[in-house]
Structures are given as C-alpha cells and as structure tokens.
Scaffold this active site. Structure first.
Site, mmCIF file in Angstrom:
data_model
loop_
_atom_site.group_PDB
_atom_site.id
_atom_site.type_symbol
_atom_site.label_atom_id
_atom_site.label_comp_id
_atom_site.label_asym_id
_atom_site.label_seq_id
_atom_site.Cartn_x
_atom_site.Cartn_y
_atom_site.Cartn_z
ATOM 1 N N THR A 80 27.090 6.602 90.321
ATOM 2 C CA THR A 80 26.524 5.519 91.285
ATOM 3 C C THR A 80 25.777 6.704 92.187
ATOM 4 O O THR A 80 25.073 6.483 93.242
ATOM 5 C CB THR A 80 27.666 4.049 91.576
ATOM 6 O OG1 THR A 80 28.081 4.107 90.395
ATOM 7 C CG2 THR A 80 26.836 3.393 92.566
ATOM 8 N N LYS A 101 37.410 10.220 99.236
ATOM 9 C CA LYS A 101 38.663 10.528 100.309
ATOM 10 C C LYS A 101 39.556 9.958 99.338
ATOM 11 O O LYS A 101 40.877 10.455 99.694
ATOM 12 C CB LYS A 101 38.947 8.990 100.594
ATOM 13 C CG LYS A 101 38.473 7.244 99.315
ATOM 14 C CD LYS A 101 36.919 6.950 99.117
ATOM 15 C CE LYS A 101 37.068 5.829 97.944
ATOM 16 N NZ LYS A 101 36.004 5.938 97.837
ATOM 17 N N LYS A 106 41.375 5.578 102.895
ATOM 18 C CA LYS A 106 40.126 5.554 104.438
ATOM 19 C C LYS A 106 40.748 5.725 105.404
ATOM 20 O O LYS A 106 40.592 6.008 106.784
ATOM 21 C CB LYS A 106 39.363 4.571 103.864
ATOM 22 C CG LYS A 106 38.696 4.722 102.783
ATOM 23 C CD LYS A 106 37.383 3.569 103.063
ATOM 24 C CE LYS A 106 36.683 4.111 101.307
ATOM 25 N NZ LYS A 106 35.828 2.468 101.034
ATOM 26 N N GLY A 144 28.471 1.225 97.615
ATOM 27 C CA GLY A 144 27.257 1.459 96.625
ATOM 28 C C GLY A 144 26.120 2.595 96.500
ATOM 29 O O GLY A 144 26.796 3.267 97.608
HETATM 30 P P1 NDP Z 1 31.102 7.451 88.866
HETATM 31 O O1 NDP Z 1 31.735 7.152 88.019
HETATM 32 O O2 NDP Z 1 29.370 6.462 89.324
HETATM 33 O O3 NDP Z 1 30.585 9.057 89.222
HETATM 34 C C1 NDP Z 1 30.867 10.009 88.005
HETATM 35 C C2 NDP Z 1 30.478 11.559 88.034
HETATM 36 O O4 NDP Z 1 30.956 12.423 87.963
HETATM 37 C C3 NDP Z 1 29.073 10.769 86.786
HETATM 38 O O5 NDP Z 1 28.269 11.677 86.705
HETATM 39 C C4 NDP Z 1 30.362 12.523 85.592
HETATM 40 O O6 NDP Z 1 29.617 12.553 84.806
HETATM 41 C C5 NDP Z 1 30.130 13.723 87.247
HETATM 42 N N1 NDP Z 1 31.679 14.146 86.822
HETATM 43 C C6 NDP Z 1 33.155 13.105 85.970
HETATM 44 N N2 NDP Z 1 34.511 14.321 85.962
HETATM 45 C C7 NDP Z 1 33.333 15.227 86.613
HETATM 46 C C8 NDP Z 1 34.178 16.735 86.063
HETATM 47 N N3 NDP Z 1 35.059 16.775 85.764
HETATM 48 N N4 NDP Z 1 33.174 17.638 86.395
HETATM 49 C C9 NDP Z 1 32.220 17.675 86.743
HETATM 50 N N5 NDP Z 1 31.466 15.893 86.644
HETATM 51 C C10 NDP Z 1 31.810 15.409 86.564
HETATM 52 O O7 NDP Z 1 31.330 7.362 90.602
HETATM 53 P P2 NDP Z 1 30.830 7.766 92.116
HETATM 54 O O8 NDP Z 1 29.250 7.256 92.459
HETATM 55 O O9 NDP Z 1 30.994 5.572 92.106
HETATM 56 O O10 NDP Z 1 32.267 7.820 92.784
HETATM 57 C C11 NDP Z 1 31.592 9.149 93.131
HETATM 58 C C12 NDP Z 1 32.790 9.398 94.208
HETATM 59 O O11 NDP Z 1 31.787 9.180 95.334
HETATM 60 C C13 NDP Z 1 34.412 9.170 94.071
HETATM 61 O O12 NDP Z 1 34.693 9.801 94.777
HETATM 62 C C14 NDP Z 1 34.467 7.491 94.977
HETATM 63 O O13 NDP Z 1 35.366 7.177 95.812
HETATM 64 C C15 NDP Z 1 32.651 7.784 96.423
HETATM 65 N N6 NDP Z 1 32.419 7.081 96.624
HETATM 66 C C16 NDP Z 1 31.718 5.663 96.272
HETATM 67 C C17 NDP Z 1 31.292 4.976 96.037
HETATM 68 C C18 NDP Z 1 30.487 3.885 95.205
HETATM 69 O O14 NDP Z 1 30.076 2.664 96.404
HETATM 70 N N7 NDP Z 1 30.644 3.728 94.443
HETATM 71 C C19 NDP Z 1 31.545 4.498 97.753
HETATM 72 C C20 NDP Z 1 31.594 5.678 98.480
HETATM 73 C C21 NDP Z 1 32.277 6.953 98.016
HETATM 74 P P3 NDP Z 1 29.124 11.351 83.361
HETATM 75 O O15 NDP Z 1 28.096 11.179 84.126
HETATM 76 O O16 NDP Z 1 29.215 13.256 82.943
HETATM 77 O O17 NDP Z 1 30.205 11.147 83.416
HETATM 78 N N1 HSE Z 2 35.633 1.230 96.329
HETATM 79 C C1 HSE Z 2 34.856 1.606 97.393
HETATM 80 C C2 HSE Z 2 34.814 0.475 98.319
HETATM 81 C C3 HSE Z 2 33.375 2.533 97.480
HETATM 82 O O1 HSE Z 2 33.941 -0.695 97.801
HETATM 83 O O2 HSE Z 2 34.543 0.536 99.419
HETATM 84 C C4 HSE Z 2 33.486 2.891 98.987
HETATM 85 O O3 HSE Z 2 34.480 3.767 99.178
#
Ligand code: NDP
Ligand code: HSE
Length: 433
Positions: free
Chosen positions: A13, A104, A204, A301
């Site tokens: 995401t 976080k 957070k 998001g």
């Molecule tokens: P997703 O699950 O959507 O994506 C995770 C990505 O990381 C995938 O592409 C996955 O690969 C890759 N990945 C996981 N493990 C490994 C590894 N060991 N080596 C290499 N790549 C890896 O997560 P999000 O994008 O939602 O979240 C990412 C981070 O951002 C988290 O820490 C989350 O807490 C933080 N965050 C998320 C928000 C949100 O709204 N979603 C907002 C703020 C922070 P693959 O595609 O192959 O599975």
């Molecule tokens: N899962 C988290 C939330 C993503 O809903 O706030 C943003 O940190």
C-alpha cells in the site's frame, strides 16, 4: 543535475504509492531541490510477482543488494513488522546509510536503540510517515515547536479505528462491516488486531510523547484499551447525550512525569477532535508559548503516507546535497518514569447490562456512594421485562483507582451481566464541560 540513488524495501500500500509519487512528481524534486532520484533496487518478499516499475528498477527478493550497494545513501523501509526489518535497519545505519521508515511497530520496540545507532554513525533515522500518515506531526514536534515545552498531546492517531467508529456512528454499520471496508481501503495493518486493540495507537502516542518530552516512553507503560467493547448502543446513547466516541491517545505531563494512554472515550461535540471523521487523524498539542494548536489530515492510506515519506526524503536530500550532517533531534533518550495510571482523573460513563429486578439502582448508587463517586445522571432503557436492560450512568470527575474498585464491586454482584463496561470522558479543551 545531481542524482541520488535510494533503495526501496516494500511495494505494498505505502511502498507502491511512494514509488508512483517519485515517478509522477520527479519534476518537483528536480525543480525544488535540483536533484533527480533514482530507485535502482526494489526489495520485496516475493520477487516472482510482476511489479509495475520502470526498467531502471531491479526487483529483488530480500534487501542484501541494497545494503551492499556502496553508492546508495538512503534506504526506505516500507515492509512493516516489529522484528523482521530490524536487521535491515541496524545494518543500513551501521554502514552509514540514512533510513526512512513508516514502521511504528519497529520504532516502538527498537526506536531508542536505532536512534542512538543513527547518531553514533552520523546518519539520520526519519519516520514522519510512522505517525498520523500524511500529517507532518513529527516535524511539528521536532522543528516547529522546538522552542516550546509541550504539556500535552491529545489525538486520534489511528485511521482504521476512526474509520470504523465513524461508519458505525453515521451509517449504523456493524463493527465487522466497517473493519472490512477499512481493510479494503488499505488503512489497516497487515494484522488488524493491532489497530482495533489500540496497539498501533499506543506505538504512535509513545513516539510522539518521547519526542515531545525528550525521554523514551516504554510501550509497556502505555495504558492501552481498544474499541472492541464499544457497542452500537453506546454510540447511540452518547450521541444523544452530546458526545462522539473516539479512540483517543494522550500523552500528558503530570507532576513532570508522562502519563500515556489510549482508550475509547466520549469526546464532547465542542472538542476539536469530535469532528475528525473517517480515516482522518487529528492531534491537539498544548505547549507553553504557542498554547493549543491542532493538526488534522489523512492518517492512513497509501498516498497520504507516501507524502510523508517524500517529505523525509526531501529533508535528507537537502542534507546530502549541502554535505551537512544534521544533528539528530532524538539521540540517546533517557527512559521516562511513568505516572501511576490509578491516579489518572476523569469523568466516566458506565454501561451496565442488568437483570430487571428491584435493587439494581440501589446497588449501583450505593457502591458509588461508598467509593466516593459522585453520580451526575442515571438513565435506564428496557424494551421488555424478560430481557436484560441497559443502565447508563455518567459520573463526575473521579480517580481511576476509585472507578476500578466501584466497577469491580458492581459487576461482581448478582444481576449484573459481564457485557457491562465503562469509558472515560475527555474534557473540553477549555477545561469546561
Ligand atoms: P503491505 O502489507 O501493503 O506491504 C508490505 C510490502 O513489504 C510488500 O510489498 C511486501 O512484499 C514487502 N515485504 C514484506 N516483508 C518483506 C521482506 N522481508 N523483505 C522484502 N520485502 C518485504 O504494507 P503497508 O504498505 O500497508 O505498510 C508498510 C509499512 O507502512 C508498515 O510498517 C505500516 O505499519 C506502515 N504504515 C502503513 C500505513 C497504511 O495506511 N497502510 C500508514 C502508515 C504507516 P510482497 O509484495 O512480495 O508481499
Ligand atoms: N493502520 C494504521 C492506521 C495505518 O489505521 O492508522 C497508519 O499508521
């Protein structure tokens, strides 16, 4: 034109949105900073899946290629997980690479060590995206309010739970329906238990409190309660009584010591947080020279979070281009003491689920009297004598320890059902009701 190479870990995401931002807005970095950003490596878990990336980006499994690339000063960790990316971040900092993360969970568990490691190696660990998605709250606390002493932070810092509570309130959706929507929109964590249990918000607010107060808040010291006990009946009663139910995260200095909490609470309609809806987050910071200031925006998001990652990248690029090592805002932070949770004071809302028989009001009011709790109002709703009824009690400000004692005595009595619960009431910012 200068060129800077970065290594991106994660293409979900947030990672996917960040990559698209870099592609779509490459011209902004060039125009504003005079630098082109290249992404030679994208590390994912499963490199066999097709990814929509430019020919200059190689998709690899795992992050070793990024660590081994000596001409790559910045690693962007967007993979997630409290433990899995720890070796990556440690190694990158130790090898003199700057790290940007949105993680976080990792920071809450290991941030104290990692910030110190970054400082030792003369590099930066940036994490604007880790708290409140697109709101630049880390920058506010570490730069804009640098000359102030922060007294309190009161916020909605989890987008998923705010989305769920908003949809339950406005559309009368069930908890499960609203959570499914939040997951589909990419707001929830990979394990949404972290969101609904209050754990994500606790991570957070711990980070915000640590930055604001200049001491490391141990996550174990954060009083953490989630939203799973909140029922549609609570939402309806509280709305009719002039409140919105929100998951509220707070970090306050009490007698000079941090009190850090996360719980669902009744927020009066005149409070700035009451109008923060859907996945938006809001943070009200009270500091000595500025006074109260409010920050609001999309807290979850892909795109809003990518915007914060880009902001960190811009800061690092400025430092790299000017060949300046910025002094870290938070290096070795001392561990914070914790204010005793039992001494926290608040107004309270009780929802007792009770048998329909004489003596229930007497029991509740009697225990409140014995424990020194002053009742403001009592309302009972019953549909049918054969069914349990709902008894709603609002009480005047009391100490948490008094309330825990009263609640345990009342719920231990015959005729009170286990579904009974209580919530705290957040005061209006002016201190009034
Ligand atoms: P997703 O699950 O959507 O994506 C995770 C990505 O990381 C995938 O592409 C996955 O690969 C890759 N990945 C996981 N493990 C490994 C590894 N060991 N080596 C290499 N790549 C890896 O997560 P999000 O994008 O939602 O979240 C990412 C981070 O951002 C988290 O820490 C989350 O807490 C933080 N965050 C998320 C928000 C949100 O709204 N979603 C907002 C703020 C922070 P693959 O595609 O192959 O599975
Ligand atoms: N899962 C988290 C939330 C993503 O809903 O706030 C943003 O940190």
């Amino acid at each position: 034109m200068d060129r800077v190479r970065i290594g991106l870990v994660g293409f979900g995401t947030v990672g996917g949105s960040f990559y698209r931002l870099l592609t779509a807005n490459a011209g902004e970095f060039e125009r504003r900073l005079g630098v082109a950003v290249d992404v030679p490596w994208l590390a994912v878990r499963d490199a066999s899946r097709p990814r929509n990336v430019a020919p200059g980006t190689r998709v690899v499994q795992g992050w070793q290629a990024i660590l081994d690339d000596n001409d790559l000063p910045i690693v962007v960790e967007l993979a997630g997980g409290a433990e899995a990316p720890l070796p990556l971040v440690r190694e990158a900092l130790s090898r003199g690479k700057h790290v940007i993360t949105a993680n976080k969970a990792l920071l809450s568990a290991h941030g104290r060590e990692l910030l110190a490691l970054a400082a030792e190696n003369g590099v930066e660990l940036k994490f604007e995206a880790a708290v409140c998605g697109g709101i630049p709250i880390i920058k506010v606390l570490s730069e804009s309010l640098l000359g102030n002493r922060v007294r309190s932070i009161v916020g909605i810092v989890n987008g998923t739970t705010n989305y769920i509570l908003t949809r339950m309130t406005e559309e009368r959706l069930s908890f499960a329906e609203a959570l499914a929507e939040a997951q589909k929109k990419g707001f929830a964590e990979a394990d949404p238990t972290l969101d609904v249990s209050g754990g994500d918000a606790a991570q957070k607010i711990g980070l915000l409190g640590s930055l604001a107060f200049g001491c490391w808040i141990d996550p174990a010291c954060v009083l953490t309660e989630g939203i799973t006990t909140v029922e549609q009946k609570d939402i309806e009663f509280c709305q009719a009584s002039g409140f919105q139910i929100k998951l509220v995260a707070q970090a306050r200095l009490m007698d000079g010591v941090p009190l850090v909490t996360v719980f669902p609470a009744l927020v009066p309609l005149d409070h700035p947080l009451a109008g923060v809806r859907n996945e938006f987050n809001g943070v009200l910071v009270d500091s000595d020279y500025l006074g109260p200031s409010m920050y609001e925006g999309r807290g979850a998001g892909g795109n809003p979070t990518a915007s914060s990652v880009a902001s960190d990248l811009g800061d690092l690029l400025k430092g790299i281009l000017s060949k300046q090592v910025r002094r870290p805002f938070a290096g070795a932070l001392p561990l914070a003491a914790a204010f005793p949770q039992g001494r926290m004071r608040s107004r309270y809302y009780f929802h007792f689920v009770t048998a329909n028989r004489p003596g229930i009001w007497a029991l509740v009011t009697g225990v409140c009297a014995e424990t020194g709790i002053n009742i403001e109002s009592v309302h009972q709703k019953w549909e049918d004598k054969s069914k349990p009824s709902d008894l709603y009690v609002l009480v005047d400000e009391a100490e948490e320890s008094q309330v825990r004692l009263a609640f345990s005595r009342i719920t231990a009595a015959e005729g009170i059902r286990p579904a009974s619960h209580y919530l705290r009431i957040v005061p209006s910012p002016a201190g009034g009701r």
